[in-house]
Design a protein around this motif. Sequence first.
Motif, PDB file in Angstrom:
ATOM      1  N   LEU A  99       0.818  -1.214   0.000  1.00 32.98           N
ATOM      2  CA  LEU A  99       0.000   0.000   0.000  1.00 32.98           C
ATOM      3  C   LEU A  99       0.850   1.262   0.000  1.00 32.98           C
ATOM      4  CD1 LEU A  99      -2.476   1.886   0.748  1.00 32.98           C
ATOM      5  CD2 LEU A  99      -2.044   1.188   3.113  1.00 32.98           C
ATOM      6  N   LYS A 100       1.799   1.324   0.893  1.00 32.00           N
ATOM      7  CA  LYS A 100       2.501   2.583   1.159  1.00 32.00           C
ATOM      8  C   LYS A 100       3.700   2.837   0.248  1.00 32.00           C
ATOM      9  CE  LYS A 100       2.997   3.462   5.610  1.00 32.00           C
ATOM     10  NZ  LYS A 100       3.323   3.243   7.053  1.00 32.00           N
ATOM     11  N   ILE A 101       4.325   1.765  -0.254  1.00 38.16           N
ATOM     12  CA  ILE A 101       5.564   1.966  -1.006  1.00 38.16           C
ATOM     13  C   ILE A 101       5.531   1.311  -2.386  1.00 38.16           C
ATOM     14  CG2 ILE A 101       8.064   1.625  -0.996  1.00 38.16           C
ATOM     15  CD1 ILE A 101       7.980   1.619   2.039  1.00 38.16           C
ATOM     16  N   VAL A 102       5.218   0.028  -2.455  1.00 30.25           N
ATOM     17  CA  VAL A 102       5.326  -0.702  -3.716  1.00 30.25           C
ATOM     18  C   VAL A 102       4.374  -0.159  -4.768  1.00 30.25           C
ATOM     19  CG1 VAL A 102       5.150  -2.945  -4.831  1.00 30.25           C
ATOM     20  CG2 VAL A 102       6.121  -2.784  -2.538  1.00 30.25           C
ATOM     21  N   LEU A 103       3.100   0.050  -4.403  1.00 29.80           N
ATOM     22  CA  LEU A 103       2.116   0.560  -5.365  1.00 29.80           C
ATOM     23  C   LEU A 103       2.515   1.928  -5.923  1.00 29.80           C
ATOM     24  CD1 LEU A 103      -0.612   0.363  -6.824  1.00 29.80           C
ATOM     25  CD2 LEU A 103      -1.678   1.341  -4.772  1.00 29.80           C
ATOM     26  N   PRO A 104       2.839   2.924  -5.077  1.00 30.03           N
ATOM     27  CA  PRO A 104       3.290   4.206  -5.625  1.00 30.03           C
ATOM     28  C   PRO A 104       4.537   4.077  -6.490  1.00 30.03           C
ATOM     29  CG  PRO A 104       2.678   4.464  -3.327  1.00 30.03           C
ATOM     30  CD  PRO A 104       2.680   2.989  -3.609  1.00 30.03           C
ATOM     31  N   TYR A 105       5.469   3.220  -6.075  1.00 30.54           N
ATOM     32  CA  TYR A 105       6.707   3.060  -6.835  1.00 30.54           C
ATOM     33  C   TYR A 105       6.436   2.430  -8.197  1.00 30.54           C
ATOM     34  CZ  TYR A 105      11.597   1.972  -7.838  1.00 30.54           C
ATOM     35  OH  TYR A 105      12.837   1.891  -8.418  1.00 30.54           O
ATOM     36  N   PHE A 106       5.524   1.479  -8.249  1.00 25.12           N
ATOM     37  CA  PHE A 106       5.159   0.847  -9.519  1.00 25.12           C
ATOM     38  C   PHE A 106       4.538   1.870 -10.469  1.00 25.12           C
ATOM     39  CE2 PHE A 106       1.878  -1.265 -12.128  1.00 25.12           C
ATOM     40  CZ  PHE A 106       2.690  -2.121 -12.859  1.00 25.12           C
ATOM     41  N   VAL A 107       3.645   2.691  -9.948  1.00 26.85           N
ATOM     42  CA  VAL A 107       3.006   3.722 -10.773  1.00 26.85           C
ATOM     43  C   VAL A 107       4.047   4.711 -11.285  1.00 26.85           C
ATOM     44  CG1 VAL A 107       1.361   5.652 -10.756  1.00 26.85           C
ATOM     45  CG2 VAL A 107       0.777   3.492  -9.629  1.00 26.85           C
ATOM     46  N   MET A 108       4.979   5.102 -10.427  1.00 27.38           N
ATOM     47  CA  MET A 108       6.011   6.053 -10.845  1.00 27.38           C
ATOM     48  C   MET A 108       6.916   5.455 -11.926  1.00 27.38           C
ATOM     49  SD  MET A 108       5.401   8.868  -9.464  1.00 27.38           S
ATOM     50  CE  MET A 108       6.839   9.633 -10.210  1.00 27.38           C
ATOM     51  N   ASN A 109       7.171   4.159 -11.878  1.00 29.33           N
ATOM     52  CA  ASN A 109       7.945   3.523 -12.937  1.00 29.33           C
ATOM     53  C   ASN A 109       7.216   3.614 -14.272  1.00 29.33           C
ATOM     54  OD1 ASN A 109      10.593   1.828 -12.326  1.00 29.33           O
ATOM     55  ND2 ASN A 109       9.353   1.809 -10.461  1.00 29.33           N
ATOM     56  N   LEU A 110       5.898   3.431 -14.254  1.00 29.10           N
ATOM     57  CA  LEU A 110       5.109   3.556 -15.479  1.00 29.10           C
ATOM     58  C   LEU A 110       5.162   4.988 -16.008  1.00 29.10           C
ATOM     59  CD1 LEU A 110       1.920   1.455 -14.607  1.00 29.10           C
ATOM     60  CD2 LEU A 110       3.906   0.753 -15.951  1.00 29.10           C
ATOM     61  N   ILE A 111       5.060   5.966 -15.105  1.00 29.27           N
ATOM     62  CA  ILE A 111       5.093   7.372 -15.515  1.00 29.27           C
ATOM     63  C   ILE A 111       6.451   7.731 -16.109  1.00 29.27           C
ATOM     64  CG2 ILE A 111       5.005   9.752 -14.671  1.00 29.27           C
ATOM     65  CD1 ILE A 111       2.930   8.822 -12.612  1.00 29.27           C
ATOM     66  N   TYR A 112       7.518   7.301 -15.459  1.00 25.29           N
ATOM     67  CA  TYR A 112       8.860   7.578 -15.974  1.00 25.29           C
ATOM     68  C   TYR A 112       9.079   6.884 -17.320  1.00 25.29           C
ATOM     69  CZ  TYR A 112      11.185  10.070 -12.123  1.00 25.29           C
ATOM     70  OH  TYR A 112      11.585  11.021 -11.217  1.00 25.29           O
ATOM     71  N   TYR A 113       8.575   5.655 -17.435  1.00 24.01           N
ATOM     72  CA  TYR A 113       8.745   4.939 -18.701  1.00 24.01           C
ATOM     73  C   TYR A 113       8.031   5.672 -19.833  1.00 24.01           C
ATOM     74  CZ  TYR A 113       8.454   1.407 -22.332  1.00 24.01           C
ATOM     75  OH  TYR A 113       8.547   0.764 -23.534  1.00 24.01           O
ATOM     76  N   PHE A 114       6.830   6.148 -19.555  1.00 22.73           N
ATOM     77  CA  PHE A 114       6.073   6.878 -20.577  1.00 22.73           C
ATOM     78  C   PHE A 114       6.816   8.146 -20.985  1.00 22.73           C
ATOM     79  CE2 PHE A 114       3.099  10.319 -21.619  1.00 22.73           C
ATOM     80  CZ  PHE A 114       2.458   9.769 -22.724  1.00 22.73           C
ATOM     81  N   PHE A 115       7.290   8.904 -20.012  1.00 26.41           N
ATOM     82  CA  PHE A 115       7.939  10.177 -20.337  1.00 26.41           C
ATOM     83  C   PHE A 115       9.291   9.975 -21.014  1.00 26.41           C
ATOM     84  CE2 PHE A 115      10.657  13.833 -19.261  1.00 26.41           C
ATOM     85  CZ  PHE A 115       9.925  14.826 -19.894  1.00 26.41           C
ATOM     86  N   ARG A 116      10.119   9.132 -20.426  1.00 25.41           N
ATOM     87  CA  ARG A 116      11.471   8.950 -20.975  1.00 25.41           C
ATOM     88  C   ARG A 116      11.466   8.116 -22.253  1.00 25.41           C
ATOM     89  NH1 ARG A 116      15.430   6.815 -16.446  1.00 25.41           N
ATOM     90  NH2 ARG A 116      16.705   6.689 -18.342  1.00 25.41           N
ATOM     91  N   GLY A 117      10.646   7.056 -22.257  1.00 26.69           N
ATOM     92  CA  GLY A 117      10.670   6.148 -23.396  1.00 26.69           C
ATOM     93  C   GLY A 117       9.850   6.615 -24.576  1.00 26.69           C
ATOM     94  N   ILE A 118       8.725   7.272 -24.310  1.00 30.57           N
ATOM     95  CA  ILE A 118       7.817   7.661 -25.398  1.00 30.57           C
ATOM     96  C   ILE A 118       7.930   9.149 -25.719  1.00 30.57           C
ATOM     97  CG2 ILE A 118       5.395   7.773 -26.125  1.00 30.57           C
ATOM     98  CD1 ILE A 118       4.914   5.279 -24.427  1.00 30.57           C
ATOM     99  N   VAL A 119       7.816  10.006 -24.707  1.00 29.46           N
ATOM    100  CA  VAL A 119       7.855  11.455 -24.946  1.00 29.46           C
ATOM    101  C   VAL A 119       9.256  11.887 -25.381  1.00 29.46           C
ATOM    102  CG1 VAL A 119       7.531  13.741 -23.934  1.00 29.46           C
ATOM    103  CG2 VAL A 119       5.975  11.880 -23.326  1.00 29.46           C
ATOM    104  N   LEU A 120      10.285  11.463 -24.637  1.00 31.33           N
ATOM    105  CA  LEU A 120      11.653  11.857 -24.970  1.00 31.33           C
ATOM    106  C   LEU A 120      12.310  10.918 -25.980  1.00 31.33           C
ATOM    107  CD1 LEU A 120      13.118  12.973 -21.518  1.00 31.33           C
ATOM    108  CD2 LEU A 120      12.013  14.357 -23.280  1.00 31.33           C
TER     109      LEU A 120
END
Length: 339
Positions: A99-120
């Motif tokens: 709840l407190k760490i893994v879920l937020p970290y997983f979501v942030m990995n998806l966000i970073y992947y989208f920005f770095r891999g697709i946008v940039l």
Amino acid sequence: MDFLVICLFLSMIAFRKQTHKDYLSLGSFTALKGLMAMVVVFHHLAQIMPEEGYCFRLFTDIGPYAVAVFFLLSGFGLSTQFRAKGKAYFDGYFKKLLLKIVLPYFVMNLIYYFFRGIVLGEGLTLASILSDASRGVTLVTHSWFIIAILLFYTAFYLCFRGCRNSWLANILIYLLVFAYVCACKMLEFGYWWYQSSLAFGVGVTWGCYQDRLGEQIRKSYPAILYAGALLLWALIRPMSSEAHVLIALLRTALFAVLAVLIGRKAGYDSRPLAFLGERSLEIYMVQGLVMLFLRSDCCYIQSDFWYAAASIAGSIVLGCLLHLLFAVMQKKLGFANQK
């Protein structure tokens, strides 16, 4: 000269009549986390702009010390809750981690992947991400701390769930922390992966024996502050990432202890800092994305001053929005009542 300034500062604190008896409370720790979260943001900006003004130069080397405070507060919090609840504290323990760490970290990995891999268009693949991870380079910028804290939380569970004696569990915690340090060295990860880690064990021990230690702190508070400052000054000079590993571990842990002890007289009861502290995880995870975006092909701020201001403001605003997002996700997943 710098040590004399430190002693003057400590004298102003140590002999204050007012004492904050709740300096080890959740509220005080939350505010301290908020302060350290902003110190970490300034530290990372200082690494990007090392020559930009005296203010930023002050934060160039302070990152491991601020992270050590996070580790100490985490260890203290775990052992304090274990003392209060006993083995029942471990009921649903890993669900709380999810709840407190893994879920937020997983979501942030998806966000970073989208920005770095697709946008940039960095061309990220699973193979490249895993290859970077094997070298200690995480997809989410600076997220080594998240991985380390998950390992330490697991170590705490194994030690205190499996041992009847708290002193034995404490010894095992330190052994596992040093095993983590050795593993990082063997894998040739950057020094930041392990330089602050001893503070977690110190926090666990402090939480386990806070009644005995509290009495000694009450009786000898000024002497402890001065002795701690003198030892830290001796260990910290010169401040170098290549310093002996044990010295680096000791000085970051000592800094974290002093930061908490200063709160006994100075107090960290600040609503703005508490607000930031409740969102410190999100601010920590999103700061790298903000700094990357503001000097990318999508948006490039030339002025160092406005870049720093926008990075700080953006990290706080996005951290708050992510905090709301994660709260909604946790509620939808049925974890809202997990504490």
